[in-house]
Every structure is written in C-alpha cells, then in structure tokens.
Design a protein around this motif. Structure first.
Motif, PDB file in Angstrom:
ATOM      1  N   MET A   1     -11.713  12.346 -10.542  1.00 41.49           N
ATOM      2  CA  MET A   1     -10.802  11.772  -9.577  1.00 41.49           C
ATOM      3  C   MET A   1     -11.005  10.266  -9.541  1.00 41.49           C
ATOM      4  N   ALA A   2      -9.912   9.561  -9.272  1.00 40.73           N
ATOM      5  CA  ALA A   2      -9.966   8.108  -9.122  1.00 40.73           C
ATOM      6  C   ALA A   2      -9.485   7.773  -7.713  1.00 40.73           C
ATOM      7  N   TYR A   3     -10.207   6.884  -7.059  1.00 39.60           N
ATOM      8  CA  TYR A   3      -9.900   6.525  -5.676  1.00 39.60           C
ATOM      9  C   TYR A   3      -9.732   5.024  -5.538  1.00 39.60           C
ATOM     10  N   LYS A   4      -8.899   4.638  -4.583  1.00 37.26           N
ATOM     11  CA  LYS A   4      -8.793   3.241  -4.163  1.00 37.26           C
ATOM     12  C   LYS A   4      -8.560   3.260  -2.664  1.00 37.26           C
ATOM     13  N   ASP A   5      -9.371   2.530  -1.946  1.00 40.23           N
ATOM     14  CA  ASP A   5      -9.279   2.503  -0.477  1.00 40.23           C
ATOM     15  C   ASP A   5      -9.301   3.918   0.107  1.00 40.23           C
ATOM     16  N   GLN A   6     -10.170   4.743  -0.422  1.00 38.70           N
ATOM     17  CA  GLN A   6     -10.379   6.120   0.026  1.00 38.70           C
ATOM     18  C   GLN A   6      -9.159   7.021  -0.178  1.00 38.70           C
TER      19      GLN A   6
ATOM     20  N   VAL B   1      -6.715   9.026  -3.176  1.00 42.03           N
ATOM     21  CA  VAL B   1      -6.672   9.475  -4.563  1.00 42.03           C
ATOM     22  C   VAL B   1      -5.521   8.767  -5.265  1.00 42.03           C
ATOM     23  N   ILE B   2      -5.843   8.100  -6.392  1.00 39.18           N
ATOM     24  CA  ILE B   2      -4.803   7.435  -7.171  1.00 39.18           C
ATOM     25  C   ILE B   2      -4.679   8.025  -8.579  1.00 39.18           C
ATOM     26  N   GLY B   3      -5.543   8.989  -8.890  1.00 44.93           N
ATOM     27  CA  GLY B   3      -5.453   9.628 -10.199  1.00 44.93           C
ATOM     28  C   GLY B   3      -6.500  10.708 -10.350  1.00 44.93           C
ATOM     29  N   GLY B   4      -6.310  11.494 -11.387  1.00 41.33           N
ATOM     30  CA  GLY B   4      -7.259  12.549 -11.664  1.00 41.33           C
ATOM     31  C   GLY B   4      -7.087  13.096 -13.068  1.00 41.33           C
ATOM     32  N   MET B   5      -8.110  13.760 -13.528  1.00 39.95           N
ATOM     33  CA  MET B   5      -8.083  14.356 -14.854  1.00 39.95           C
ATOM     34  C   MET B   5      -8.753  15.712 -14.775  1.00 39.95           C
ATOM     35  N   LEU B   6      -8.193  16.657 -15.525  1.00 38.38           N
ATOM     36  CA  LEU B   6      -8.711  18.014 -15.548  1.00 38.38           C
ATOM     37  C   LEU B   6      -8.990  18.394 -16.991  1.00 38.38           C
ATOM     38  N   GLY B   7     -10.108  19.021 -17.222  1.00 34.32           N
ATOM     39  CA  GLY B   7     -10.456  19.463 -18.563  1.00 34.32           C
ATOM     40  C   GLY B   7     -11.484  20.569 -18.503  1.00 34.32           C
ATOM     41  N   PHE B   8     -11.787  21.132 -19.658  1.00 31.05           N
ATOM     42  CA  PHE B   8     -12.745  22.227 -19.717  1.00 31.05           C
ATOM     43  C   PHE B   8     -13.456  22.227 -21.063  1.00 31.05           C
ATOM     44  N   ILE B   9     -14.541  22.974 -21.120  1.00 32.89           N
ATOM     45  CA  ILE B   9     -15.323  23.153 -22.341  1.00 32.89           C
ATOM     46  C   ILE B   9     -15.102  24.575 -22.831  1.00 32.89           C
ATOM     47  N   THR B  10     -14.902  24.706 -24.125  1.00 37.83           N
ATOM     48  CA  THR B  10     -14.754  26.014 -24.746  1.00 37.83           C
ATOM     49  C   THR B  10     -15.316  25.959 -26.160  1.00 37.83           C
ATOM     50  N   GLU B  11     -15.415  27.097 -26.803  1.00 36.25           N
ATOM     51  CA  GLU B  11     -15.879  27.120 -28.193  1.00 36.25           C
ATOM     52  C   GLU B  11     -14.691  27.020 -29.133  1.00 36.25           C
ATOM     53  N   HIS B  12     -14.940  26.448 -30.316  1.00 33.78           N
ATOM     54  CA  HIS B  12     -13.917  26.447 -31.356  1.00 33.78           C
ATOM     55  C   HIS B  12     -13.594  27.888 -31.730  1.00 33.78           C
ATOM     56  N   TYR B  13     -12.428  28.085 -32.300  1.00 29.15           N
ATOM     57  CA  TYR B  13     -11.981  29.436 -32.648  1.00 29.15           C
ATOM     58  C   TYR B  13     -12.922  30.156 -33.615  1.00 29.15           C
ATOM     59  N   PHE B  14     -13.417  29.432 -34.626  1.00 31.59           N
ATOM     60  CA  PHE B  14     -14.183  30.084 -35.683  1.00 31.59           C
ATOM     61  C   PHE B  14     -15.625  29.598 -35.783  1.00 31.59           C
ATOM     62  N   SER B  15     -16.140  29.044 -34.699  1.00 33.25           N
ATOM     63  CA  SER B  15     -17.535  28.615 -34.702  1.00 33.25           C
ATOM     64  C   SER B  15     -18.054  28.624 -33.269  1.00 33.25           C
TER      65      SER B  15
ATOM     66  N   THR C   1      -7.116   2.509 -14.446  1.00 32.44           N
ATOM     67  CA  THR C   1      -7.422   3.831 -13.896  1.00 32.44           C
ATOM     68  C   THR C   1      -7.424   4.911 -14.966  1.00 32.44           C
ATOM     69  N   GLY C   2      -6.387   4.972 -15.784  1.00 25.70           N
ATOM     70  CA  GLY C   2      -6.306   5.977 -16.841  1.00 25.70           C
ATOM     71  C   GLY C   2      -7.437   5.853 -17.838  1.00 25.70           C
ATOM     72  N   VAL C   3      -7.762   4.626 -18.203  1.00 23.29           N
ATOM     73  CA  VAL C   3      -8.858   4.382 -19.147  1.00 23.29           C
ATOM     74  C   VAL C   3     -10.168   4.875 -18.557  1.00 23.29           C
ATOM     75  N   ARG C   4     -10.412   4.568 -17.309  1.00 15.58           N
ATOM     76  CA  ARG C   4     -11.657   5.009 -16.658  1.00 15.58           C
ATOM     77  C   ARG C   4     -11.741   6.535 -16.589  1.00 15.58           C
ATOM     78  N   LEU C   5     -10.626   7.188 -16.316  1.00 15.90           N
ATOM     79  CA  LEU C   5     -10.626   8.650 -16.264  1.00 15.90           C
ATOM     80  C   LEU C   5     -10.931   9.240 -17.638  1.00 15.90           C
ATOM     81  N   ILE C   6     -10.314   8.706 -18.684  1.00 20.09           N
ATOM     82  CA  ILE C   6     -10.577   9.192 -20.043  1.00 20.09           C
ATOM     83  C   ILE C   6     -12.038   8.961 -20.423  1.00 20.09           C
ATOM     84  N   ARG C   7     -12.556   7.760 -20.160  1.00 18.13           N
ATOM     85  CA  ARG C   7     -13.951   7.452 -20.505  1.00 18.13           C
ATOM     86  C   ARG C   7     -14.915   8.352 -19.732  1.00 18.13           C
ATOM     87  N   SER C   8     -14.612   8.658 -18.483  1.00 16.18           N
ATOM     88  CA  SER C   8     -15.456   9.577 -17.711  1.00 16.18           C
ATOM     89  C   SER C   8     -15.419  10.972 -18.321  1.00 16.18           C
TER      90      SER C   8
END
Length: 87
Positions: free
Chosen positions: A1-6, A8-22, A43-50
């Motif tokens: 999540m990204a915040y400014k002045d308390q 929410v101004i952005g967010g990113m969602l992702g997950f960890i999984t295994e590759h199909y064949f390994s 903001t977007g850059v910071r979310l991606i880097r996080s």
C-alpha cells in the motif's frame, strides 16, 4: 500500500507460486493501482520496487509483471514497465 497524508493513494497485489514444471518459486503481480492524481510521480515505481524486494525475501527466482487487464492506457503501462526493466 502507498499512503500520503494518511490516505491510500495506491496499492499492489501479488503472490508467490511454483513454476509449472519445476519447484522454482515465481512472484506474480496480480494488480497495481495508483490514484490518478499520483500517476506522474514515484508511487508506482515505489510499489513495484517494494514488490521486487518482497519477492526476493520469498526467494522467488522470477518476477512476472503484466498489463493485460485492458483497463486504462496499455501503451503507457508498457512504457512504464519497460522503463523499470520489464518486457
């Protein structure tokens, strides 16, 4: 999540999984949002880097980032991700 002045101004969602064949782990981005008034900033850059940092902590060998939702300016998203090193 990204915040400014308390607020929410952005967010990113992702997950960890295994590759199909390994057992290698991959991190998959499943959503990125930045409020329109903050889209020309870092903001977007910071979310991606996080997400990248989190993925490394989870020992993911690959990171999959996409822009296939068809929502918004796809060419702009492609340029954004390319500038961050993604194809």
């Amino acid at each position: 999540m990204a915040y400014k002045d308390q607020k929410v101004i952005g967010g990113m969602l992702g997950f960890i999984t295994e590759h199909y064949f390994s057992k290698d782990k991959k991190a998959v981005e499943s959503g990125l949002y930045v409020a329109p008034e903050h889209r020309n900033g870092m903001t977007g850059v910071r979310l991606i880097r996080s997400f990248e940092d989190w993925s490394k902590q989870q020992e993911a060998k690959h990171i999959w980032i996409g822009y296939s939702t068809g929502i918004g300016d796809i060419d702009r998203m492609k340029d954004f991700y390319k500038a961050l090193g993604y194809d």
